[in-house]
Design an enzyme around this catalytic site. Sequence first.
Site, PDB file in Angstrom:
ATOM      1  N   ASP A   1       0.866  -1.176   0.000  1.00 40.82           N
ATOM      2  CA  ASP A   1       0.000   0.000   0.000  1.00 40.82           C
ATOM      3  C   ASP A   1       0.904   1.229   0.000  1.00 40.82           C
ATOM      4  O   ASP A   1       1.738   1.384   0.892  1.00 40.82           O
ATOM      5  CB  ASP A   1      -0.895  -0.028   1.248  1.00 40.82           C
ATOM      6  CG  ASP A   1      -2.017   1.000   1.197  1.00 40.82           C
ATOM      7  OD1 ASP A   1      -1.861   2.031   0.512  1.00 40.82           O
ATOM      8  OD2 ASP A   1      -3.052   0.776   1.865  1.00 40.82           O
TER       9      ASP A   1
ATOM     10  N   ASP B   1      -3.508   7.489  -3.071  1.00 37.70           N
ATOM     11  CA  ASP B   1      -3.379   6.347  -2.154  1.00 37.70           C
ATOM     12  C   ASP B   1      -3.812   5.115  -2.949  1.00 37.70           C
ATOM     13  O   ASP B   1      -4.929   5.068  -3.462  1.00 37.70           O
ATOM     14  CB  ASP B   1      -4.312   6.638  -0.964  1.00 37.70           C
ATOM     15  CG  ASP B   1      -4.319   5.574   0.113  1.00 37.70           C
ATOM     16  OD1 ASP B   1      -3.520   4.634   0.049  1.00 37.70           O
ATOM     17  OD2 ASP B   1      -5.152   5.715   1.046  1.00 37.70           O
TER      18      ASP B   1
ATOM     19  N   HIS C   1     -12.067   6.111   2.157  1.00 36.43           N
ATOM     20  CA  HIS C   1     -12.105   7.388   2.877  1.00 36.43           C
ATOM     21  C   HIS C   1     -11.967   8.562   1.924  1.00 36.43           C
ATOM     22  O   HIS C   1     -11.376   8.434   0.857  1.00 36.43           O
ATOM     23  CB  HIS C   1     -10.960   7.427   3.886  1.00 36.43           C
ATOM     24  CG  HIS C   1      -9.640   6.980   3.305  1.00 36.43           C
ATOM     25  ND1 HIS C   1      -8.726   7.845   2.786  1.00 36.43           N
ATOM     26  CD2 HIS C   1      -9.116   5.740   3.111  1.00 36.43           C
ATOM     27  CE1 HIS C   1      -7.685   7.156   2.322  1.00 36.43           C
ATOM     28  NE2 HIS C   1      -7.895   5.875   2.495  1.00 36.43           N
TER      29      HIS C   1
ATOM     30  N   HIS D   1      -7.173  10.437   5.986  1.00 32.53           N
ATOM     31  CA  HIS D   1      -8.546  10.071   6.341  1.00 32.53           C
ATOM     32  C   HIS D   1      -9.275  11.363   6.707  1.00 32.53           C
ATOM     33  O   HIS D   1      -9.188  11.847   7.825  1.00 32.53           O
ATOM     34  CB  HIS D   1      -8.560   9.061   7.484  1.00 32.53           C
ATOM     35  CG  HIS D   1      -8.048   7.717   7.050  1.00 32.53           C
ATOM     36  ND1 HIS D   1      -8.882   6.669   6.731  1.00 32.53           N
ATOM     37  CD2 HIS D   1      -6.794   7.271   6.818  1.00 32.53           C
ATOM     38  CE1 HIS D   1      -8.159   5.631   6.340  1.00 32.53           C
ATOM     39  NE2 HIS D   1      -6.883   5.967   6.391  1.00 32.53           N
TER      40      HIS D   1
ATOM     41  N   GLU E   1     -11.132   0.960  -0.987  1.00 31.73           N
ATOM     42  CA  GLU E   1     -10.180  -0.107  -0.714  1.00 31.73           C
ATOM     43  C   GLU E   1     -10.813  -1.319  -0.054  1.00 31.73           C
ATOM     44  O   GLU E   1     -10.751  -1.482   1.158  1.00 31.73           O
ATOM     45  CB  GLU E   1      -8.994   0.404   0.112  1.00 31.73           C
ATOM     46  CG  GLU E   1      -9.341   1.199   1.360  1.00 31.73           C
ATOM     47  CD  GLU E   1      -8.070   1.720   2.046  1.00 31.73           C
ATOM     48  OE1 GLU E   1      -7.112   0.956   2.209  1.00 31.73           O
ATOM     49  OE2 GLU E   1      -8.048   2.904   2.410  1.00 31.73           O
TER      50      GLU E   1
ATOM     51  N   GLU F   1      -6.766  -1.132  -3.914  1.00 31.88           N
ATOM     52  CA  GLU F   1      -7.147   0.260  -3.627  1.00 31.88           C
ATOM     53  C   GLU F   1      -6.818   1.189  -4.787  1.00 31.88           C
ATOM     54  O   GLU F   1      -5.756   1.079  -5.408  1.00 31.88           O
ATOM     55  CB  GLU F   1      -6.415   0.767  -2.369  1.00 31.88           C
ATOM     56  CG  GLU F   1      -6.779   2.211  -1.989  1.00 31.88           C
ATOM     57  CD  GLU F   1      -6.110   2.687  -0.703  1.00 31.88           C
ATOM     58  OE1 GLU F   1      -5.057   2.136  -0.326  1.00 31.88           O
ATOM     59  OE2 GLU F   1      -6.656   3.630  -0.091  1.00 31.88           O
TER      60      GLU F   1
HETATM   61 MN    MN Z   1      -3.710   2.867   1.105  1.00 38.92          MN
HETATM   62 MN    MN Z   2      -6.448   4.328   1.908  1.00 42.20          MN
END
Ligand code: MN
Ligand code: MN
Length: 298
Positions: free
Chosen positions: A82, A93, A153, A161, A186, A281
Amino acid sequence: MQVEDYLKAGRIAGEVREIARNTDWVGRTAYDLCEYVESEIRKRGADCAFPVNVSINEIAAHYTAEPGDDLEIKGDDLVKIDLGAHVNGYIADTAVSVCYDPEYDPLVGAAEKALARALSMMKAGVKARDIGRTIESSIRDMGFKPIANLSGHSLDQYTIHAGKTIPNIWSIGGFSLSDQSAYACEPFVTTRDGGGFVRNGSTKNIFALMSRKRTKNEAADRMLDRIWERFNTLPFALRWLTSEWEEGEARNLLELLVKKKAVQAYPVLVEAEGQRVAQAEHTFIPTDEGVTLVTAAP
Ligand code: MN
Ligand code: MN
């Protein structure tokens, strides 16, 4: 919202994710993986939005390598990579799961498919609870379980977030997607034997600034200032401090800052029944017709 900055961060994150996906990590260390992926992000002109998470098997998220970490990736591991890139604080992200044992391909496929199905139904105005229902039914139809207490998020400048949640299960209430914000979606998937939720583990190796209030310790205050200057309120790792402090000293000062509640430490998140977890994600911006996929593959 700075769309240009999101798109640049996203192009870089998408490129680096595909390199990570196509690299054979077996026999290499988590440390190698983190350092390599982070250097590829920086080389392309973005900063790392958080330390690369390399979460193996039942660890769902929030593990990053310690300095000199010799944890090695094995042939039967399921590895979530990630990563985040940011440009002026605008964050892309994205995550991919890699495994080298075909036994876990269906689990990885379920995460990818749930993400694709969620993205295909998204546009401005779509309700988050409907996205959660799509993700959950997609995962259950394939014979697996979603992780209920991990979610997508909203994103904001220097904030990963940012307050809005895109659930991975059907849930009540929620908000509607806005074309004025970026979001990450995600899905996390585990087996039918899994608990379907994560618990905090004991390991903590990702940190973030909480308060710039002085600690009465001059060395710790200097570290606090450097953390703010270098990372703002974004997460960081001990690895990122050892260019300026000797490792033992960095560890002690960081511990003090955590104790003084100037810095928070994030525990690793572990599947409740110890089952393997896969994740996929993307970051996106809703439009009237669908989404702009910020972290698309090149
Ligand atoms: Mn992530
Ligand atoms: Mn994330």
